[in-house]
Scaffold this motif. Sequence first.
Motif: not given
Lengths: 153, 157
Positions: B16-22, B110-117, B126-133
């Motif tokens: 779920k995206p996160v929004r906040y003001v910098l 700022m709007v932060v998005t993330c998915r697990i690749i 064990e490794y976990l790969h995240y992709y974020m924008e």
Amino acid sequence: MGTKLLETPAPLAVGDILIGREGPVTPKQLVDYGSGFLSSAIGRPVVVGANIHTDVEAAKKSGLEAPIVDGMLSTNYLSNMMTRYFGRAYVENGSLRTKFIKPIPALMDIKVRGKVVRKTMQPTGAMRYTLDVWVEDPDGNMLVVGDATVDTP
Amino acid sequence: MLGGYIHDLEPGDVLKPVRYVLTAEQIAWYADANEEDGDWFHSDANPWGKTVRPPTMIHSDKMRILEANVDKERRIAGMTGEGPDLTSDARIHYEYFAQQHSPAYVGEEMVVTCRIIDKYIKRGREYLHYYMEVHTGDGRLVTSYNDLTLLRYQKAE
């Protein structure tokens, strides 16, 4: 006021070495890092709790002999170095990749370095710098390795 | 799987995206933590005329979005000592790879998005790969980011 950063990139040639932070990372700096980083993420000032970076027992519980430097702190040292050499261009379009290949124990003397490995003209007219970046121990062993790019006007 | 612990996350999970003001405080805390005393991150005396955030600050965004999505773990709360004890489940950040696309300024949303690749085991770990924008509220891309984290770190025998 802190360091005055330069807008224009430093004149660099292929093979030039970039010099970043040198010296040990103290336990206090690790607590300051964790606290500042968390405060930024939360939006209010907090103090970091016990973890593998700030507490001997927590480190031992995870199989480490002593607290280690957070990998992102060494990445930030590399990023700070890139900002000082490339100025505005790094903040606007730079890339930085780091791999944390060996734990960095607290108080180890480290050296933060970079080397220009390539300069290539882009179709946009920008000059792309490609660098190797790393953090090394006193014997020159690699602790963090990576690469960076910056397109300069 | 969302809603559990970080080690429950699976490829394809979209957080779920996160929004906040910098704010200037967030930037100063982050910069000071990283021994970055450059004036661009502590004042508006810079080429853009507005305080900018350090290029690596997407790592702070990673904490924000995990806190909002990994309900059982509450990573930030755990790290401040206000949440569950996580020291027996230490993780090691293995790879950071961020590409800057534009600066982000104080006062911007700022709007932060993330998915697990990906999630995989290599040499018994064990490794976990995240992709974020991170985008601004009006859609400008600030940073894209790939992150590889080693789950459940234990010293190799």
